[in-house]
Design an enzyme around this catalytic site. Structure first.
Site, mmCIF file in Angstrom:
data_model
loop_
_atom_site.group_PDB
_atom_site.id
_atom_site.type_symbol
_atom_site.label_atom_id
_atom_site.label_comp_id
_atom_site.label_asym_id
_atom_site.label_seq_id
_atom_site.Cartn_x
_atom_site.Cartn_y
_atom_site.Cartn_z
ATOM 1 N N CYS A 259 -2.417 9.050 3.169
ATOM 2 C CA CYS A 259 -2.171 8.580 1.803
ATOM 3 C C CYS A 259 -3.342 8.868 0.863
ATOM 4 O O CYS A 259 -3.138 9.112 -0.316
ATOM 5 C CB CYS A 259 -1.844 7.094 1.807
ATOM 6 S SG CYS A 259 -3.131 6.104 2.586
ATOM 7 N N GLU B 24 0.881 -1.176 0.000
ATOM 8 C CA GLU B 24 0.000 0.000 0.000
ATOM 9 C C GLU B 24 0.911 1.217 0.000
ATOM 10 O O GLU B 24 1.567 1.509 1.003
ATOM 11 C CB GLU B 24 -0.891 -0.007 1.251
ATOM 12 C CG GLU B 24 -1.822 -1.206 1.361
ATOM 13 C CD GLU B 24 -3.008 -1.123 0.421
ATOM 14 O OE1 GLU B 24 -3.103 -0.155 -0.361
ATOM 15 O OE2 GLU B 24 -3.852 -2.032 0.457
HETATM 16 P P1 NDP Z 1 8.801 4.570 4.080
HETATM 17 O O1 NDP Z 1 8.717 3.785 2.822
HETATM 18 O O2 NDP Z 1 9.957 5.474 4.255
HETATM 19 O O3 NDP Z 1 8.830 3.589 5.343
HETATM 20 C C1 NDP Z 1 7.807 2.642 5.564
HETATM 21 C C2 NDP Z 1 8.345 1.534 6.453
HETATM 22 O O4 NDP Z 1 9.347 0.787 5.758
HETATM 23 C C3 NDP Z 1 9.024 2.044 7.722
HETATM 24 O O5 NDP Z 1 8.744 1.166 8.791
HETATM 25 C C4 NDP Z 1 10.489 1.979 7.340
HETATM 26 O O6 NDP Z 1 11.319 1.924 8.467
HETATM 27 C C5 NDP Z 1 10.520 0.684 6.565
HETATM 28 N N1 NDP Z 1 11.662 0.504 5.661
HETATM 29 C C6 NDP Z 1 12.577 1.417 5.252
HETATM 30 N N2 NDP Z 1 13.454 0.837 4.396
HETATM 31 C C7 NDP Z 1 13.076 -0.455 4.263
HETATM 32 C C8 NDP Z 1 13.569 -1.559 3.490
HETATM 33 N N3 NDP Z 1 14.624 -1.460 2.687
HETATM 34 N N4 NDP Z 1 12.905 -2.737 3.581
HETATM 35 C C9 NDP Z 1 11.798 -2.873 4.372
HETATM 36 N N5 NDP Z 1 11.312 -1.862 5.123
HETATM 37 C C10 NDP Z 1 11.931 -0.677 5.061
HETATM 38 O O7 NDP Z 1 7.418 5.338 4.212
HETATM 39 P P2 NDP Z 1 6.993 6.422 5.298
HETATM 40 O O8 NDP Z 1 7.103 5.826 6.664
HETATM 41 O O9 NDP Z 1 7.709 7.690 5.005
HETATM 42 O O10 NDP Z 1 5.436 6.585 5.003
HETATM 43 C C11 NDP Z 1 4.893 7.577 4.180
HETATM 44 C C12 NDP Z 1 4.433 6.973 2.880
HETATM 45 O O11 NDP Z 1 3.497 5.944 3.153
HETATM 46 C C13 NDP Z 1 3.702 7.965 1.994
HETATM 47 O O12 NDP Z 1 4.146 7.827 0.673
HETATM 48 C C14 NDP Z 1 2.251 7.532 2.089
HETATM 49 O O13 NDP Z 1 1.481 7.849 0.964
HETATM 50 C C15 NDP Z 1 2.403 6.060 2.270
HETATM 51 N N6 NDP Z 1 1.211 5.498 2.897
HETATM 52 C C16 NDP Z 1 0.401 4.701 2.143
HETATM 53 C C17 NDP Z 1 -0.769 4.199 2.678
HETATM 54 C C18 NDP Z 1 -1.660 3.306 1.874
HETATM 55 O O14 NDP Z 1 -2.498 2.625 2.481
HETATM 56 N N7 NDP Z 1 -1.554 3.257 0.563
HETATM 57 C C19 NDP Z 1 -1.192 4.535 4.041
HETATM 58 C C20 NDP Z 1 -0.252 5.354 4.754
HETATM 59 C C21 NDP Z 1 0.897 5.819 4.176
HETATM 60 P P3 NDP Z 1 11.902 3.303 9.087
HETATM 61 O O15 NDP Z 1 10.758 4.264 9.236
HETATM 62 O O16 NDP Z 1 12.411 2.868 10.390
HETATM 63 O O17 NDP Z 1 12.916 3.783 8.108
#
Ligand code: NDP
Length: 518
Positions: free
Chosen positions: A269, A235
């Site tokens: 999002c 997502e």
């Molecule tokens: P990120 O992609 O930066 O991070 C999401 C998660 O992935 C975090 O827990 C992060 O850890 C982890 N992560 C980072 N690198 C890796 C990797 N290589 N492998 C696996 N996991 C990893 O997103 P954000 O947290 O910045 O969230 C914002 C985004 O989420 C926006 O684009 C928003 O639109 C989207 N979003 C989408 C939704 C939907 O339902 N479609 C709902 C809510 C948000 P860490 O934070 O510790 O780096």
């Protein structure tokens, strides 16, 4: 695996800049331990059946509703108003648990298929859980897109390891504590705190992955899941258009546009990311929207009282820079600032004024890239055709809104390239747990919610058995197919194939192939 312990994660309240807690970065080693424990707990959890698992989830829900600490923790680490923490996130989790237990009964129900061709057989479809599902969540919805995304996999019979964002891990830790407090087996739902590398380690070990986050990370997660050939639901980001056609109720459209643009300071999002309004009604709509945006109340959310602000702080300081870049780009290209436009220096936290731009054009970053902050821009279009072309002019396709007379709105909605569309309302479609929630294009893969949102965390086993009383016929068929091959048998098979399938005879039979017996 590095031997050096990673530095702890400092969790800071974005609305006050106070240090809330330090949590360990458990890294790859922590993920490995959690997945091993979750794997060991999986058979007993599966054996409980939907009824037993449903009882465990209901006990968890009661403990959540009785807990005085969960909502304040969520408000403190996210900076969102209490009404959004409690009235959206907690409510949503409760409703999702209710629905998922019912949906699981349907999703996991065994079925029998009666083949047409091999009519001596019947096939039983058995749904089994995947094993350990890794859930990786973003920082904007610590319950909704972290703890709540564990419900589908859990009710389907999987054990879960959740890796929340390093920015907002405290709510997830509290949810795990409440799971244990409810008397549920601790290793069935484990939370591991860590940075991105912990997320990657989870994708390397889990039997299925539910990922919510950015498109950039989502691609990496999906690619790795593809290499490992494990199921992955992703997502990802959105650039949701909000379209106002001339037949719309403009008062309601303006109210909805204000709410959906600035909810959680725009860090949602499916929020409204860009607005298109038909020229004929643009003056009035812009006037109504401007009034509403100027009236928004922003302040430090009070986690312990119901005193209301409409907007709290941003959760992730990096979003301030994105908002400023998109604003500067739009102003340089000719957009007009109606309200807001700067950081709040009178507050210690991470605040940006709710900002409205008029006179936007499609080439501006604010109309093309995900802003994810308290900034929204309105562009005028000459007619519905132009609105449709511009709304679809994006690499993302998560959610869309259209305000217009009912028939016109429906016809418009059908032409949008978006996994979700809502007409004459906003955002609430994201909380309708009965309907699939998922994006098209780069907004994601698969969907949460619905019966599909539970079945996604199962694998189907097709067990074929002999139908009683048909053993003799079956022996005959088996003889026809087995070695040694015989030209006379081939001739029979050829004749039978032509008799059945040529000129559509098979379609004229009373019961179509594969359909259930009456
Ligand atoms: P990120 O992609 O930066 O991070 C999401 C998660 O992935 C975090 O827990 C992060 O850890 C982890 N992560 C980072 N690198 C890796 C990797 N290589 N492998 C696996 N996991 C990893 O997103 P954000 O947290 O910045 O969230 C914002 C985004 O989420 C926006 O684009 C928003 O639109 C989207 N979003 C989408 C939704 C939907 O339902 N479609 C709902 C809510 C948000 P860490 O934070 O510790 O780096």
């Amino acid at each position: 695996m590095s031997d050096l312990p990673a530095s702890p994660i400092r969790v800071v309240a974005p609305a006050t800049s106070e240090l809330l807690a330090e949590v360990p970065d458990e890294g790859e080693a922590g993920v490995e331990l959690a997945v091993e424990a979750a794997r060991a707990a999986a058979p007993a959890w599966e054996a409980l059946g939907v009824a037993g698992r449903g009882e465990a989830l209901k006990k968890w829900r009661d403990t959540i509703l009785d807990d005085p600490e969960l909502v304040p923790t969520l408000v403190a680490e996210s900076g969102k108003p209490r009404q959004e923490a409690e009235g959206i996130e907690v409510l949503y989790l409760c409703e999702l648990i209710r629905f998922s237990i019912r949906a699981a009964r349907k999703a996991l129900r065994e079925e029998t298929r009666h083949p047409f061709l091999f009519m001596t057989k019947k096939t039983r479809l058995v749904r089994r859980p995947l094993g350990v599902v890794g859930v990786i969540g973003p920082w904007n919805f610590p319950i909704l897109n972290n703890g709540a995304d564990c419900v589908g996999p859990l009710v389907a019979g999987n054990t879960v390891v959740l890796k929340p964002s390093e920015v907002t891990p405290l709510t997830s830790l509290r949810l795990a504590e409440l799971w244990r407090k409810a008397g549920n087996p601790p290793d069935v739902f484990r939370v591991v705190t860590g940075r991105g590398a912990a997320g990657a380690a989870l994708v390397d070990r889990a039997d299925g992955v539910m990922f919510t986050g950015s498109v950039t990370t989502g691609r990496k997660v999906a690619a790795r899941a593809g290499e490992r050939l494990i199921p992955c639901v992703a997502e990802l980001g959105g650039k949701s258009p909000f379209v106002v056609l001339a037949s719309a109720d403009l008062e309601r459209a303006a109210e909805a546009a204000a709410w959906s643009s600035f909810i959680h300071s725009g860090q949602v999002c499916i929020r409204t990311e860009r607005i298109y309004v038909e020229e004929r009604v643009a003056d009035r709509f812009e006037e109504l929207l401007s009034e509403r945006v100027k009236a928004l109340r922003q302040g430090v959310p009070d986690a312990r009282s119901d005193r209301a602000h409409d907007l709290g702080s941003l959760t992730f300081p990096h979003q301030l820079e994105v908002v400023e870049q998109h604003l500067a780009d739009a102003l340089a290209k000719g957009a007009r600032l109606v309200s807001g436009g700067k950081r709040r220096t009178d507050l210690a936290g991470c605040f940006f004024e709710p900002t409205l731009l008029l006179g936007a054009r499609q080439e501006m970053a604010v109309m093309r890239e995900e802003t994810f902050g308290p900034l929204v821009a309105v562009m005028r279009v000459k007619d519905a055709g132009e609105a449709l072309r511009l709304a679809n002019d994006t690499h993302l396709g998560l959610n869309a809104t259209v305000f217009a007379a009912a028939d016109e709105a429906m016809a418009f909605a059908r032409q949008l390239e978006s996994g979700m569309v809502i007409t004459n309302d906003v955002l609430v479609n994201g909380m309708l747990v009965e309907a699939p929630f998922g994006g098209w294009k780069a907004s994601g893969l698969g969907a949460r919610h619905g019966v599909e949102g539970v079945r996604a965390w199962t694998r189907t086993q097709a067990i074929t058995v002999r139908r009683p009383l048909l053993a003799r016929v079956e022996r005959l068929i088996a003889k026809l197919l087995a070695f040694p091959y015989d030209p006379r048998v081939l001739a029979v098979l050829r004749r039978a194939t032509r008799l059945l399938y040529r000129r559509g005879l098979v379609e004229k039979l009373r019961r179509p192939p594969g359909s259930p017996r009456p």
